[in-house]
Design a protein around this motif. Structure first.
Motif, PDB file in Angstrom:
ATOM      1  N   LEU A  49       0.829  -1.209   0.000  1.00 45.75           N
ATOM      2  CA  LEU A  49       0.000   0.000   0.000  1.00 45.75           C
ATOM      3  C   LEU A  49       0.860   1.254   0.000  1.00 45.75           C
ATOM      4  O   LEU A  49       0.658   2.170  -0.795  1.00 45.75           O
ATOM      5  CB  LEU A  49      -0.934   0.001   1.213  1.00 45.75           C
ATOM      6  CG  LEU A  49      -2.087  -0.998   1.186  1.00 45.75           C
ATOM      7  CD1 LEU A  49      -2.868  -0.931   2.491  1.00 45.75           C
ATOM      8  CD2 LEU A  49      -3.004  -0.726   0.017  1.00 45.75           C
ATOM      9  N   ALA A  50       1.816   1.299   0.887  1.00 46.09           N
ATOM     10  CA  ALA A  50       2.675   2.485   0.987  1.00 46.09           C
ATOM     11  C   ALA A  50       3.508   2.659  -0.269  1.00 46.09           C
ATOM     12  O   ALA A  50       3.771   3.789  -0.705  1.00 46.09           O
ATOM     13  CB  ALA A  50       3.580   2.368   2.207  1.00 46.09           C
ATOM     14  N   GLY A  51       3.877   1.558  -0.881  1.00 45.16           N
ATOM     15  CA  GLY A  51       4.737   1.636  -2.055  1.00 45.16           C
ATOM     16  C   GLY A  51       4.089   2.285  -3.247  1.00 45.16           C
ATOM     17  O   GLY A  51       4.775   2.777  -4.146  1.00 45.16           O
ATOM     18  N   LYS A  52       2.762   2.292  -3.295  1.00 47.75           N
ATOM     19  CA  LYS A  52       2.063   2.875  -4.434  1.00 47.75           C
ATOM     20  C   LYS A  52       1.592   4.296  -4.173  1.00 47.75           C
ATOM     21  O   LYS A  52       0.991   4.926  -5.042  1.00 47.75           O
ATOM     22  CB  LYS A  52       0.880   1.988  -4.834  1.00 47.75           C
ATOM     23  CG  LYS A  52       1.297   0.759  -5.629  1.00 47.75           C
ATOM     24  CD  LYS A  52       1.896   1.174  -6.968  1.00 47.75           C
ATOM     25  CE  LYS A  52       2.370  -0.009  -7.774  1.00 47.75           C
ATOM     26  NZ  LYS A  52       2.917   0.401  -9.073  1.00 47.75           N
ATOM     27  N   GLY A  53       1.806   4.815  -2.963  1.00 47.94           N
ATOM     28  CA  GLY A  53       1.500   6.211  -2.680  1.00 47.94           C
ATOM     29  C   GLY A  53       0.028   6.545  -2.579  1.00 47.94           C
ATOM     30  O   GLY A  53      -0.345   7.712  -2.632  1.00 47.94           O
ATOM     31  N   ARG A  54      -0.829   5.534  -2.420  1.00 44.93           N
ATOM     32  CA  ARG A  54      -2.260   5.820  -2.276  1.00 44.93           C
ATOM     33  C   ARG A  54      -2.841   5.050  -1.085  1.00 44.93           C
ATOM     34  O   ARG A  54      -4.004   4.661  -1.065  1.00 44.93           O
ATOM     35  CB  ARG A  54      -3.018   5.486  -3.551  1.00 44.93           C
ATOM     36  CG  ARG A  54      -2.921   4.047  -4.035  1.00 44.93           C
ATOM     37  CD  ARG A  54      -3.917   3.808  -5.176  1.00 44.93           C
ATOM     38  NE  ARG A  54      -3.649   4.665  -6.289  1.00 44.93           N
ATOM     39  CZ  ARG A  54      -2.860   4.333  -7.319  1.00 44.93           C
ATOM     40  NH1 ARG A  54      -2.272   3.149  -7.314  1.00 44.93           N
ATOM     41  NH2 ARG A  54      -2.658   5.151  -8.308  1.00 44.93           N
ATOM     42  N   GLU A  55      -2.000   4.836  -0.080  1.00 40.32           N
ATOM     43  CA  GLU A  55      -2.421   4.042   1.071  1.00 40.32           C
ATOM     44  C   GLU A  55      -3.660   4.616   1.747  1.00 40.32           C
ATOM     45  O   GLU A  55      -4.615   3.896   2.046  1.00 40.32           O
ATOM     46  CB  GLU A  55      -1.274   3.932   2.079  1.00 40.32           C
ATOM     47  CG  GLU A  55      -1.621   3.086   3.299  1.00 40.32           C
ATOM     48  CD  GLU A  55      -0.425   2.843   4.194  1.00 40.32           C
ATOM     49  OE1 GLU A  55      -0.575   2.103   5.181  1.00 40.32           O
ATOM     50  OE2 GLU A  55       0.664   3.407   3.913  1.00 40.32           O
ATOM     51  N   ASP A  56      -3.664   5.920   1.997  1.00 39.12           N
ATOM     52  CA  ASP A  56      -4.804   6.539   2.682  1.00 39.12           C
ATOM     53  C   ASP A  56      -6.089   6.394   1.869  1.00 39.12           C
ATOM     54  O   ASP A  56      -7.162   6.110   2.415  1.00 39.12           O
ATOM     55  CB  ASP A  56      -4.526   8.018   2.959  1.00 39.12           C
ATOM     56  CG  ASP A  56      -3.455   8.230   4.011  1.00 39.12           C
ATOM     57  OD1 ASP A  56      -3.149   7.262   4.739  1.00 39.12           O
ATOM     58  OD2 ASP A  56      -2.920   9.353   4.104  1.00 39.12           O
ATOM     59  N   GLU A  57      -5.970   6.585   0.559  1.00 38.19           N
ATOM     60  CA  GLU A  57      -7.142   6.498  -0.311  1.00 38.19           C
ATOM     61  C   GLU A  57      -7.734   5.090  -0.295  1.00 38.19           C
ATOM     62  O   GLU A  57      -8.952   4.908  -0.205  1.00 38.19           O
ATOM     63  CB  GLU A  57      -6.743   6.889  -1.740  1.00 38.19           C
ATOM     64  CG  GLU A  57      -7.895   7.023  -2.705  1.00 38.19           C
ATOM     65  CD  GLU A  57      -7.440   7.443  -4.090  1.00 38.19           C
ATOM     66  OE1 GLU A  57      -8.325   7.762  -4.914  1.00 38.19           O
ATOM     67  OE2 GLU A  57      -6.221   7.450  -4.361  1.00 38.19           O
ATOM     68  N   ILE A  58      -6.864   4.087  -0.357  1.00 42.40           N
ATOM     69  CA  ILE A  58      -7.334   2.702  -0.358  1.00 42.40           C
ATOM     70  C   ILE A  58      -7.910   2.320   0.994  1.00 42.40           C
ATOM     71  O   ILE A  58      -8.963   1.681   1.082  1.00 42.40           O
ATOM     72  CB  ILE A  58      -6.192   1.749  -0.765  1.00 42.40           C
ATOM     73  CG1 ILE A  58      -5.809   1.981  -2.230  1.00 42.40           C
ATOM     74  CG2 ILE A  58      -6.595   0.297  -0.550  1.00 42.40           C
ATOM     75  CD1 ILE A  58      -4.596   1.203  -2.685  1.00 42.40           C
ATOM     76  N   ARG A  59      -7.240   2.723   2.065  1.00 43.02           N
ATOM     77  CA  ARG A  59      -7.743   2.393   3.411  1.00 43.02           C
ATOM     78  C   ARG A  59      -9.095   3.052   3.660  1.00 43.02           C
ATOM     79  O   ARG A  59      -9.982   2.452   4.273  1.00 43.02           O
ATOM     80  CB  ARG A  59      -6.734   2.809   4.469  1.00 43.02           C
ATOM     81  CG  ARG A  59      -5.465   1.968   4.476  1.00 43.02           C
ATOM     82  CD  ARG A  59      -4.661   2.153   5.747  1.00 43.02           C
ATOM     83  NE  ARG A  59      -3.393   1.441   5.697  1.00 43.02           N
ATOM     84  CZ  ARG A  59      -3.250   0.132   5.928  1.00 43.02           C
ATOM     85  NH1 ARG A  59      -4.332  -0.590   6.213  1.00 43.02           N
ATOM     86  NH2 ARG A  59      -2.071  -0.430   5.864  1.00 43.02           N
ATOM     87  N   THR A  60      -9.274   4.276   3.192  1.00 44.73           N
ATOM     88  CA  THR A  60     -10.565   4.955   3.345  1.00 44.73           C
ATOM     89  C   THR A  60     -11.657   4.224   2.587  1.00 44.73           C
ATOM     90  O   THR A  60     -12.776   4.038   3.088  1.00 44.73           O
ATOM     91  CB  THR A  60     -10.458   6.412   2.853  1.00 44.73           C
ATOM     92  OG1 THR A  60      -9.494   7.114   3.654  1.00 44.73           O
ATOM     93  CG2 THR A  60     -11.794   7.119   2.953  1.00 44.73           C
ATOM     94  N   LEU A 120      -6.677  -2.280  -7.046  1.00 41.11           N
ATOM     95  CA  LEU A 120      -6.564  -1.169  -6.098  1.00 41.11           C
ATOM     96  C   LEU A 120      -5.149  -0.613  -6.093  1.00 41.11           C
ATOM     97  O   LEU A 120      -4.937   0.587  -6.299  1.00 41.11           O
ATOM     98  CB  LEU A 120      -6.945  -1.626  -4.685  1.00 41.11           C
ATOM     99  CG  LEU A 120      -8.403  -2.017  -4.445  1.00 41.11           C
ATOM    100  CD1 LEU A 120      -8.587  -2.503  -3.012  1.00 41.11           C
ATOM    101  CD2 LEU A 120      -9.342  -0.858  -4.736  1.00 41.11           C
ATOM    102  N   THR A 121      -4.160  -1.446  -5.847  1.00 42.04           N
ATOM    103  CA  THR A 121      -2.787  -0.966  -5.693  1.00 42.04           C
ATOM    104  C   THR A 121      -2.101  -0.666  -7.018  1.00 42.04           C
ATOM    105  O   THR A 121      -1.158   0.120  -7.070  1.00 42.04           O
ATOM    106  CB  THR A 121      -1.941  -1.974  -4.902  1.00 42.04           C
ATOM    107  OG1 THR A 121      -1.949  -3.234  -5.569  1.00 42.04           O
ATOM    108  CG2 THR A 121      -2.498  -2.159  -3.490  1.00 42.04           C
TER     109      THR A 121
END
Length: 275
Positions: free
Chosen positions: A166-177, A253-254
């Motif tokens: 998740l962190a590696g793709k730079g959209r962790e917050d968006e995916i977690r939300t 997603l990722t």
């Protein structure tokens, strides 16, 4: 909000965005159509993107039918009839891939191409299939669901991703939300659909798939291992297999830009084939 009527008379819900060739997206176990948010928003510029809530999931009630692969497949056929869909790319993720494969014989002449994302022809291992989960693991999943569904799903979602993915793709917050906002189904729905997932075996149906097929898998998927996708790709007559390195169970997603482009390219290739 768009509703349609299943063959048994139950009313089920679906999302629809955009105009163009139809792309129908079938979600996985205990998820909803909202899991396809990155596809609904980003592919709708060139596609009519349709994502149903399987019965008992999202905004679709369980109704009078059992939440099993056969009923879910019938529901997809009813959606096609309701919208009079033709020339469709039918895509299923995880459990949704089993639903898509099972629905295909009911949709003769309406589907131009099939996309199977992190799918498997059989969820559990057997004497002649080593690419699934051990039965003790699926029994453990069912036990956790009965004890505390919300906590069980939190563990399942966490397992979908490779550490650091998740962190590696730079959209962790968006995916977690997005994941946090998914509605939790009733425990009976989770148990019914899990039992059907464990019991279903579509290996014999693979050679009969008569539409071009795109198989997408995550190299490190711990839920539906990539070798299960390879097994399908080797047995489906016209098939291309795309593997995303360092990816878990949810590449759409990722790796959404790459997967979206792959789906769009596949749709164009299929349309050329059928012209």
């Amino acid at each position: 909000m768009p509703w349609y009527e299943a063959s048994c008379g139950d009313r089920l819900w679906y999302r629809e965005q955009g105009h163009g060739p139809a792309l129908v997206l079938v979600h996985g176990w205990c998820m909803s159509s909202e899991i396809w948010r990155f596809q609904l928003d980003r592919l709708s510029a060139g596609f009519r993107v349709i994502a149903p809530d399987l019965r008992g999931h999202g905004d679709s009630p369980l109704g009078s039918g059992e939440c099993c692969i056969e009923t879910l497949s019938d529901d997809i056929a009813a959606l096609f009839n309701h919208l009079d869909l033709h020339g469709v790319i039918l895509a299923g993720w995880s459990l949704g891939s089993l639903v898509a494969i099972s629905a295909l014989p009911l949709l003769e002449g309406r589907v131009d191409g099939l996309a199977l994302i992190c799918g498997t022809p059989r969820f559990t291992i057997s004497a002649d299939f080593s690419h699934g989960l051990a039965r003790v693991e699926t029994d453990g999943m069912a036990l956790k669901v009965r004890r505390n569904l919300k906590r069980a799903l939190e563990g399942f979602v966490a397992r979908m991703f490779v550490p650091g993915e998740l962190a590696g793709k730079g959209r962790e917050d968006e995916i977690r939300t997005l994941l946090a906002a998914l509605p939790v189904p009733e425990t009976d729905v989770a148990i019914q659909s899990l039992a059907s997932l464990v019991a279903t075996d579509v290996r014999k149906q693979l050679p009969a798939i008569n539409r071009p097929t795109l198989v997408i898998s995550g190299e490190c998927d711990p839920i539906c291992p990539s070798p299960a996708s390879s097994y399908m790709a080797e047995r489906i007559p016209v098939c291309r297999h795309v593997i995303y390195a360092g990816c878990g169970h949810a590449p759409f997603l990722t790796h959404c830009e790459e997967v979206n482009a792959c789906l769009a390219d596949f749709s164009r290739e299929v349309r050329v084939t059928y012209v």
